[in-house]
Design an enzyme around this catalytic site. Structure first.
Site, PDB file in Angstrom:
ATOM      1  CE  LYS A 166      -4.418  -1.604   1.790  1.00 35.11           C
ATOM      2  NZ  LYS A 166      -5.382  -1.342   2.829  1.00 35.11           N
TER       3      LYS A 166
ATOM      4  CE  LYS B 248      -6.244  -7.546  -2.088  1.00 35.13           C
ATOM      5  NZ  LYS B 248      -6.010  -7.327  -0.670  1.00 35.13           N
TER       6      LYS B 248
ATOM      7  CE  LYS C 189     -13.604  -2.487   0.114  1.00 33.24           C
ATOM      8  NZ  LYS C 189     -13.498  -2.032   1.618  1.00 33.24           N
TER       9      LYS C 189
HETATM   10  P1  TYM Z   1     -10.874  -4.976   4.003  1.00 33.75           P
HETATM   11  O1  TYM Z   1     -11.693  -3.879   4.285  1.00 33.75           O
HETATM   12  O2  TYM Z   1      -9.670  -4.687   2.968  1.00 33.75           O
HETATM   13  O3  TYM Z   1     -11.404  -6.224   3.397  1.00 33.75           O
HETATM   14  C1  TYM Z   1     -12.654  -6.725   4.232  1.00 33.75           C
HETATM   15  C2  TYM Z   1     -12.586  -8.273   4.207  1.00 33.75           C
HETATM   16  O4  TYM Z   1     -12.724  -8.683   2.346  1.00 33.75           O
HETATM   17  C3  TYM Z   1     -11.555  -9.676   2.313  1.00 33.75           C
HETATM   18  N1  TYM Z   1     -11.217  -9.494   1.033  1.00 33.75           N
HETATM   19  C4  TYM Z   1     -10.977 -10.431   0.125  1.00 33.75           C
HETATM   20  N2  TYM Z   1     -11.412 -11.752   0.199  1.00 33.75           N
HETATM   21  C5  TYM Z   1     -11.118 -12.587  -0.863  1.00 33.75           C
HETATM   22  N3  TYM Z   1     -10.649 -11.878  -2.151  1.00 33.75           N
HETATM   23  C6  TYM Z   1     -10.582 -10.777  -2.043  1.00 33.75           C
HETATM   24  N4  TYM Z   1     -10.102 -10.361  -3.385  1.00 33.75           N
HETATM   25  C7  TYM Z   1     -10.690  -9.789  -1.147  1.00 33.75           C
HETATM   26  N5  TYM Z   1     -10.343  -8.336  -0.750  1.00 33.75           N
HETATM   27  C8  TYM Z   1     -10.582  -8.397   0.388  1.00 33.75           C
HETATM   28  C9  TYM Z   1     -10.450  -9.246   3.535  1.00 33.75           C
HETATM   29  O5  TYM Z   1      -9.413 -10.234   3.606  1.00 33.75           O
HETATM   30  C10 TYM Z   1     -11.044  -8.972   4.606  1.00 33.75           C
HETATM   31  O6  TYM Z   1     -11.496  -9.937   5.277  1.00 33.75           O
HETATM   32  N6  TYM Z   1      -7.886  -4.817   7.916  1.00 33.75           N
HETATM   33  C11 TYM Z   1      -8.974  -5.313   7.469  1.00 33.75           C
HETATM   34  C12 TYM Z   1     -10.213  -4.766   8.298  1.00 33.75           C
HETATM   35  C13 TYM Z   1     -10.219  -5.065   9.677  1.00 33.75           C
HETATM   36  C14 TYM Z   1     -10.131  -6.421  10.434  1.00 33.75           C
HETATM   37  C15 TYM Z   1     -10.043  -5.770  11.792  1.00 33.75           C
HETATM   38  C16 TYM Z   1     -10.641  -7.596   9.923  1.00 33.75           C
HETATM   39  C17 TYM Z   1      -9.686  -4.300  10.657  1.00 33.75           C
HETATM   40  N7  TYM Z   1      -9.859  -4.810  12.013  1.00 33.75           N
HETATM   41  C18 TYM Z   1     -10.221  -7.174  12.644  1.00 33.75           C
HETATM   42  C19 TYM Z   1     -10.660  -8.528  10.913  1.00 33.75           C
HETATM   43  C20 TYM Z   1     -10.592  -8.350  12.394  1.00 33.75           C
HETATM   44  C21 TYM Z   1      -8.943  -4.813   6.078  1.00 33.75           C
HETATM   45  O7  TYM Z   1      -8.647  -3.714   5.485  1.00 33.75           O
HETATM   46  O8  TYM Z   1      -9.925  -5.592   5.218  1.00 33.75           O
END
Ligand code: TYM
Length: 334
Positions: A114, A198, A201
């Site tokens: 990132k 991947k 967004k």
């Molecule tokens: P974030 O917002 O990027 O993504 C949310 C969830 O979606 C999953 N994900 C995917 N899974 C499969 N294929 C993809 N292409 C894909 N893109 C995203 C992510 O793995 C995630 O599960 N840091 C985390 C958010 C967070 C969090 C937490 C998660 C903050 N605190 C505590 C669990 C526990 C994040 O940025 O996810």
């Protein structure tokens, strides 16, 4: 076994099929097991690790909440709230940042991706973001955390932080090292334009992803334009290892239809992509359009969404502030 579930999603623009298949679909099935208690958080503090527009951020918080509800999360069964309404997250994150080690953070691959080439210009928040994530999880004594594959390393860090705190302060059971719940298959849904990266967004091309609020026409068009290779579909799973686009599209079909990948491979073996894509588009529209319609309906009643978050935050606050009080006693503040 009863599980305490915590997971979060960033409100940074449209949620896409990767978020749905990799995370939210599992949030719903975990919630629907009465043995589990589930907390799902719209992680707005995480979102500001990169610059946000205030009006857009507010809109995205509501949209992510609406996507949760439209996908089947029920605020009567699960606690649903946004992170910034519960001060314990920021407070706990500071205390844990004094436990986490620089060396551990330096290994985080997502920061490297990132931050890009110019790390000096990345926010400090982006660097310490996994510590906030650890606070999210540890404050609720979560035992299991459903996430996609890209969050695996952050969960390992949460475990390291929990173990180090317990050891440093001689409180062996205070923080519970959480178990990741990462599906064996479909934990990494790939871009429709390139099966080796991947779905995300932040990809500049909207054609690379299916958003949960895309219309049926948009979905059909995106699947039609999705990258493929020149061969007919294989009859053996092993052949997929060097055909990333075929693997991704078949995986999406398998996950959304809740059928084993092998069964899907048998069904489409030898067929060409255009035939398969028609059926895939029908399936994706069937599954995603109702969610999209429901998101738009929910967004018309902002008060309803805001109330869900406020009520969820009240419940979350009771749990997290109690843990913060205990944490303060252990550290020596009280
Ligand atoms: P974030 O917002 O990027 O993504 C949310 C969830 O979606 C999953 N994900 C995917 N899974 C499969 N294929 C993809 N292409 C894909 N893109 C995203 C992510 O793995 C995630 O599960 N840091 C985390 C958010 C967070 C969090 C937490 C998660 C903050 N605190 C505590 C669990 C526990 C994040 O940025 O996810």
């Amino acid at each position: 076994m009863s599980k305490k579930i915590f997971s979060g999603v960033q409100p940074t623009g449209n949620l896409h099929l990767g978020n749905y298949i990799g995370a939210i679909k599992n949030f719903v099935s975990l919630q629907n097991d009465p043995d589990n208690s589930c907390i799902y958080c719209v992680v707005d503090l995480h979102a500001i690790t990169v610059k946000q527009n205030a009006v857009e951020l507010k809109k995205n918080i509501r949209e992510t909440t609406a996507a949760f509800i439209a996908s089947g999360l029920d605020y009567k069964k699960s606690i649903i709230f946004n992170q910034s309404l519960v001060p314990a997250h920021a407070e706990g994150s500071w205390m844990l940042s004094c436990v986490a080690r620089m060396g551990w953070l330096n290994r985080m691959t997502q920061f490297k991706e990132k931050a890009g080439k110019d790390k000096e210009k990345a926010s400090v928040g982006l660097y310490i973001y996994p510590i906030l994530m650890a606070a999210d999880i540890l404050l609720y004594d979560a035992t299991h955390v459903p996430v996609g594959e890209d969050q695996k390393q952050h969960l390992e860090l949460s475990r390291d932080i929990a173990n180090k705190f317990n050891l440093d302060f001689n409180v062996p059971d205070f923080f519970i090292p959480p178990e990741p719940l990462i599906q064996k298959k479909f934990s990494r849904i790939m871009s429709l334009k390139d099966g080796t990266v991947k779905m995300s967004k932040s990809d500049p091309s909207d054609l690379s992803r299916i958003n949960l609020n895309d219309s049926s026409d948009q979905i059909i068009n995106k699947i039609k334009k999705a990258k493929t290779d020149a061969e007919p579909l294989p009859d053996d799973e092993n052949e997929l290892s060097n055909r990333p686009e075929a693997e991704n599209l078949l995986g999406i079909y398998s996950s959304l239809s809740d059928q084993k990948l092998n069964k899907i491979i048998n069904e489409f073996a030898g067929k060409n992509f255009s035939e398969f894509k028609k059926q895939l588009a029908t399936l994706v529209v069937d599954k995603i359009s109702p969610i999209s319609l429901e998101i738009n309906k929910l967004l018309k009643d902002e008060k309803f969404i805001d109330d869900i978050l406020i009520q969820g935050a009240e419940k979350a606050n009771i749990i997290a502030s109690k843990k913060i009080q205990d944490l303060k006693k252990i550290i020596g503040f009280k």
